[in-house]
Design a protein around this motif. Structure first.
Motif, PDB file in Angstrom:
ATOM      1  N   SER A 140       0.805  -1.225   0.000  1.00 25.09           N
ATOM      2  CA  SER A 140       0.000   0.000   0.000  1.00 25.09           C
ATOM      3  C   SER A 140       0.838   1.275   0.000  1.00 25.09           C
ATOM      4  CB  SER A 140      -0.925   0.027   1.215  1.00 25.09           C
ATOM      5  OG  SER A 140      -1.894  -0.974   1.096  1.00 25.09           O
ATOM      6  N   LEU A 141       2.091   1.192   0.488  1.00 24.84           N
ATOM      7  CA  LEU A 141       2.923   2.390   0.492  1.00 24.84           C
ATOM      8  C   LEU A 141       3.472   2.635  -0.903  1.00 24.84           C
ATOM      9  CD1 LEU A 141       5.157   2.298   3.694  1.00 24.84           C
ATOM     10  CD2 LEU A 141       3.309   3.855   3.160  1.00 24.84           C
ATOM     11  N   PHE A 144       7.821   6.064  -3.586  1.00 25.55           N
ATOM     12  CA  PHE A 144       8.562   7.259  -3.182  1.00 25.55           C
ATOM     13  C   PHE A 144       8.454   7.509  -1.685  1.00 25.55           C
ATOM     14  CE2 PHE A 144       4.376   8.841  -4.405  1.00 25.55           C
ATOM     15  CZ  PHE A 144       4.071   9.737  -3.409  1.00 25.55           C
ATOM     16  N   LEU A 145       7.325   7.072  -1.087  1.00 26.08           N
ATOM     17  CA  LEU A 145       7.162   7.263   0.349  1.00 26.08           C
ATOM     18  C   LEU A 145       8.093   6.334   1.128  1.00 26.08           C
ATOM     19  CD1 LEU A 145       5.470   9.165   1.935  1.00 26.08           C
ATOM     20  CD2 LEU A 145       3.748   7.395   2.198  1.00 26.08           C
TER      21      LEU A 145
ATOM     22  N   ILE B 149       2.338   3.315 -14.688  1.00 28.16           N
ATOM     23  CA  ILE B 149       2.917   4.602 -14.298  1.00 28.16           C
ATOM     24  C   ILE B 149       3.789   5.166 -15.421  1.00 28.16           C
ATOM     25  CG2 ILE B 149       4.905   3.519 -13.138  1.00 28.16           C
ATOM     26  CD1 ILE B 149       3.149   6.647 -11.945  1.00 28.16           C
ATOM     27  N   LEU B 241      -4.833   2.368  -6.724  1.00 25.32           N
ATOM     28  CA  LEU B 241      -3.656   2.484  -7.593  1.00 25.32           C
ATOM     29  C   LEU B 241      -3.653   3.814  -8.343  1.00 25.32           C
ATOM     30  CD1 LEU B 241      -3.441  -1.129  -9.049  1.00 25.32           C
ATOM     31  CD2 LEU B 241      -2.062  -0.085  -7.257  1.00 25.32           C
ATOM     32  N   LEU B 244      -2.449   6.483  -6.147  1.00 24.60           N
ATOM     33  CA  LEU B 244      -0.994   6.381  -6.036  1.00 24.60           C
ATOM     34  C   LEU B 244      -0.306   6.905  -7.299  1.00 24.60           C
ATOM     35  CD1 LEU B 244      -0.125   3.004  -4.275  1.00 24.60           C
ATOM     36  CD2 LEU B 244      -0.198   5.296  -3.344  1.00 24.60           C
ATOM     37  N   ALA B 247      -0.293  10.633  -7.076  1.00 22.63           N
ATOM     38  CA  ALA B 247       0.678  11.085  -6.084  1.00 22.63           C
ATOM     39  C   ALA B 247       2.103  10.946  -6.627  1.00 22.63           C
ATOM     40  CB  ALA B 247       0.523  10.285  -4.799  1.00 22.63           C
ATOM     41  N   THR B 248       2.356   9.825  -7.326  1.00 22.70           N
ATOM     42  CA  THR B 248       3.698   9.597  -7.863  1.00 22.70           C
ATOM     43  C   THR B 248       4.047  10.654  -8.908  1.00 22.70           C
ATOM     44  OG1 THR B 248       3.409   7.239  -7.500  1.00 22.70           O
ATOM     45  CG2 THR B 248       5.197   7.900  -8.950  1.00 22.70           C
ATOM     46  N   PHE B 251       4.621  13.856  -7.270  1.00 18.77           N
ATOM     47  CA  PHE B 251       5.896  13.828  -6.550  1.00 18.77           C
ATOM     48  C   PHE B 251       7.061  14.018  -7.521  1.00 18.77           C
ATOM     49  CE2 PHE B 251       9.647  11.555  -5.113  1.00 18.77           C
ATOM     50  CZ  PHE B 251       9.890  12.222  -3.932  1.00 18.77           C
ATOM     51  N   GLY B 264       0.439  14.275  -3.239  1.00 18.87           N
ATOM     52  CA  GLY B 264       1.764  14.048  -3.828  1.00 18.87           C
ATOM     53  C   GLY B 264       2.570  15.336  -3.893  1.00 18.87           C
ATOM     54  N   GLY B 286       2.221  12.054   3.781  1.00 15.41           N
ATOM     55  CA  GLY B 286       2.555  10.681   3.394  1.00 15.41           C
ATOM     56  C   GLY B 286       1.709   9.674   4.145  1.00 15.41           C
ATOM     57  N   LEU B 289      -1.831   9.666   2.809  1.00 17.87           N
ATOM     58  CA  LEU B 289      -1.902   8.944   1.533  1.00 17.87           C
ATOM     59  C   LEU B 289      -1.913   7.440   1.775  1.00 17.87           C
ATOM     60  CD1 LEU B 289      -1.750   9.139  -1.589  1.00 17.87           C
ATOM     61  CD2 LEU B 289       0.709   8.976  -1.363  1.00 17.87           C
ATOM     62  N   ALA B 290      -0.995   6.964   2.641  1.00 14.34           N
ATOM     63  CA  ALA B 290      -0.892   5.524   2.890  1.00 14.34           C
ATOM     64  C   ALA B 290      -2.175   5.001   3.522  1.00 14.34           C
ATOM     65  CB  ALA B 290       0.308   5.240   3.787  1.00 14.34           C
ATOM     66  N   VAL B 293      -5.033   4.879   0.871  1.00 15.77           N
ATOM     67  CA  VAL B 293      -4.907   3.795  -0.105  1.00 15.77           C
ATOM     68  C   VAL B 293      -5.079   2.438   0.572  1.00 15.77           C
ATOM     69  CG1 VAL B 293      -3.326   2.677  -1.695  1.00 15.77           C
ATOM     70  CG2 VAL B 293      -3.470   5.146  -1.634  1.00 15.77           C
ATOM     71  N   LEU B 294      -4.521   2.291   1.778  1.00 16.95           N
ATOM     72  CA  LEU B 294      -4.650   1.018   2.491  1.00 16.95           C
ATOM     73  C   LEU B 294      -6.117   0.709   2.759  1.00 16.95           C
ATOM     74  CD1 LEU B 294      -3.064  -1.280   3.810  1.00 16.95           C
ATOM     75  CD2 LEU B 294      -3.097  -0.009   5.937  1.00 16.95           C
TER      76      LEU B 294
END
Lengths: 329, 312
Positions: A140-141, A144-145, B149, B241, B244, B247-248, B251, B264, B286, B289-290, B293-294
């Protein structure tokens, strides 16, 4: 076997032609190389001459053919941003990315397989449960984190490891390696863990479920009945049979490693191809982008080909249902 | 419970007793994930009213308030800024609430776009068959070989090169939706095509064809409702996803600009201060975000199992 290889090769060609077409279209229609290369002062004659030199006055498909021909010879044009041949730029940075991806893959295998075996055998143990929770968090992480957290703990708070760059490298003609110096190895630790984390949890979960499957099978029961030790059963019989899917997934995931190395390289300022791509996208450096696309397509087609051949060699039954095994992210 | 003995329960009570909600009530993981997700989403959606400060109100910012630590960290802290402030003196908690809203918006729109493209392609490929089918599925196969991605990054890069800079900053949110959506359609298309192939042979499709309905009418109002279930489950799992992905990209610096910060972007801004000791600027977005998504992933896993009768 021979016919199979030929048919796979023939299937790969259209894919490469299509990707080549896309990357050429990017090259041709996005941005204006003539005005970029001419600068401020030029006469009409100079412009016409440059257009002719670059072959831009030819029909589109002739240009496309030229482009593919040049690509086959490893010529990708000149970077708008750095004013150097793209092929040189990529050659310089390729070793950094390959070393990082390889280390991450090896790390993921060396840690992921034993963890998977352990959680498969001691399903309800405390340690096994901890591993499973760890793997869920790992999935889940975002990459980049994980990198930022590792930098915070090991570089900022503890100060044990460097947080950016490749350290000192040793040069062998075209290849530069960080494997041979202490600072190079120290610099490799955090990026490799960051990049390998997702693969590691994937391998762990895969080995675990395969182990649980195999341990239920008849031949393991017979092995128990024959009085073999747990150790021989677990490693000699069970683990061996779980390795086929693991090998293939790892093969297919090497492509994913290259993709995610873009993120890892940015976090750690690792001087590889991924960082080059991100810097190029920021300023719309089209030649680098299209060259990267071509190269990565080549790598992916090659990996898929090798994995298909592995299937053929290892277990013909698996050929039928390859998609079901492919972990998608 | 027998129908005859008890009085007929109301619709709400019947829904409460259904298999679906029964499995929900008896799965602690799903319950906790749903509660956490609800809290995060509510905080994001109602950020205009709930957030203690408006991070976009430049008049309220003061550089004197910059880099306040969170309340449990050091004496310098200020209860007006529970999670501390960033380099401009912006309240981090408010920034995170506004940022989560943008992240959720991009994620949901991108999955909506990917669903629309994927369902259309899947229906057409499955129903038409033949050359159309092989062409569309071949395209999906080629795209599936690359990580999503990477495709989102390249699409975003090309659009960035085509559009003029000022205009691009204004529409970046939609560019991201397009890039992430385009990167994720093949999975939906494959699923829909698979179920469409099964449905195509059923009698009700035959009957619809016999009474002279057009192909598009049959696809949309007869086949579509019957193939929607599995693809919606995949959409849930893909939502995490897609968030994420956004965010990626942000980032990496090719996503949303700092004037319109998503989670991000906040993490990227905070990353610059990691070495000077202001860890909270990057760590709190951070963690958000985690957690987001979790909880989406856990709910998606539960949904997949709950809707799969074979696992009961």
């Amino acid at each position: 076997m021979f016919a199979f290889i030929i048919s796979r090769l023939l299937q790969a060609i259209p894919v490469l032609l299509v990707v080549g077409f896309i990357s050429y279209a990017m090259f041709a229609f996005v941005g204006d190389p003539v005005s970029i290369m001419l600068g401020q002062d030029f006469t009409e004659a100079q412009r016409v001459q440059l257009v002719h030199q670059l072959g831009l006055d030819q029909p589109f498909f002739v240009q496309y053919a030229h482009y593919m021909w040049a690509t086959l010879h490893g010529e990708f044009g000149i970077s708008y941003r750095l004013a150097r041949p793209v092929s040189d730029l990529i050659l310089e940075r390729l070793p950094a990315t390959i070393e990082l991806a390889l280390t991450a893959a090896v790390l993921a295998l060396l840690i992921g397989v034993p963890m998977g075996v352990y959680t498969g055998i001691r399903r309800n143990g405390v340690l096994a449960r901890a591993f499973m929770i760890f793997s869920l968090v790992g999935v889940s992480l975002p990459t980049f984190l994980i990198g930022i957290l590792l930098i915070l703990v090991f570089a900022v708070v503890l100060g044990w490891l460097p947080s950016f760059g490749r350290g000192d490298v040793v040069h062998f003609s075209h290849w530069s390696t960080g494997f041979l110096t202490i600072s190079g190895l120290r610099s490799l630790v955090l990026p490799a863990i960051t990049l390998g984390m997702f693969q590691m949890t994937l391998i762990m979960r895969l080995v675990r479920s395969e182990m649980m499957e195999v341990l239920r099978s008849d031949y393991v029961k017979f092995a128990r009945a024959r009085g073999l030790s747990e150790r021989v059963i677990n490693f000699g019989h069970a683990l061996k049979n779980t390795l086929v899917p693991v090998i293939t997934i790892v093969g297919l995931q090497i492509g994913g490693l290259l993709g995610f190395s873009i993120v890892t390289e940015t976090v750690f300022q690792w001087p590889g191809m991924g960082l080059l791509l991100v810097q190029s996208i920021g300023v719309a450096d089209i030649p680098v982008m299209s060259a990267y696309l071509m190269l990565i397509a080549l790598v992916f087609v090659g990996i898929n080909l090798i994995v298909d051949l592995l299937y053929y060699a290892v277990d013909p039954r698996l050929r039928v249902d390859r998609r079901a095994l492919t972990g998608a992210r | 419970m027998s129908e005859a003995a008890s009085p007929r329960p109301g619709a709400l009570a019947r829904a409460w007793d259904s298999d679906f909600l029964y499995s929900f009530r008896h799965s602690p993981v799903a319950l906790i994930a749903a509660l956490v997700l609800l809290a995060v989403v509510a905080g994001a959606v109602f950020s205009h009213w709930l957030a203690p400060h408006d991070p976009f109100d430049l008049a309220s910012l003061s550089l004197l308030d910059s880099f306040k630590p969170p309340v449990f960290w050091g004496a310098d802290a200020d209860w007006a800024y529970p999670l501390g402030t960033d380099d401009q003196g912006r309240d981090l908690l408010s920034g995170i609430m506004y940022g989560t809203r943008i992240s959720l918006l991009v994620g949901v729109l991108a999955i909506g776009f990917a669903l629309t493209v994927g369902i259309t392609v899947g229906l057409v490929a499955g129903y038409m068959g033949g050359a159309v089918d092989s062409l569309l599925m071949r395209m999906a196969d080629v795209q599936l070989t690359f990580p999503a991605i990477l495709i989102a990054l390249l699409v975003d890069g090309v659009v960035r090169a085509v559009l003029p800079r000022a205009f691009h900053d204004k529409v970046e949110l939609y560019v991201l939706v397009f890039a992430i959506g385009i990167a994720r359609w093949p999975q939906f298309a494959r699923t829909v095509r698979g179920s469409t192939l099964v449905e195509r042979g059923r009698e009700y499709v035959m009957a619809a064809r016999v009474i002279g309905l057009t192909s598009s009418k049959i696809m949309v109002s007869h086949i579509l409702p019957n193939v929607l279930g599995p693809v919606l489950v995949i959409a849930t799992l893909n939502l995490g996803l897609a968030i994420l992905d956004e965010a990626t990209l942000s980032f990496l610096g090719v996503g949303l600009p700092p004037t319109q910060p998503s989670l991000g972007t906040l993490i990227r801004i905070g990353n610059d201060f990691l070495f000077s000791g202001e860890w909270w600027v990057t760590i709190f977005p951070g963690i958000t975000l985690a957690v987001l998504v979790l909880s989406i992933n856990l709910l998606g896993d539960w949904l997949r199992d709950a809707l799969n009768p074979r696992l009961r």
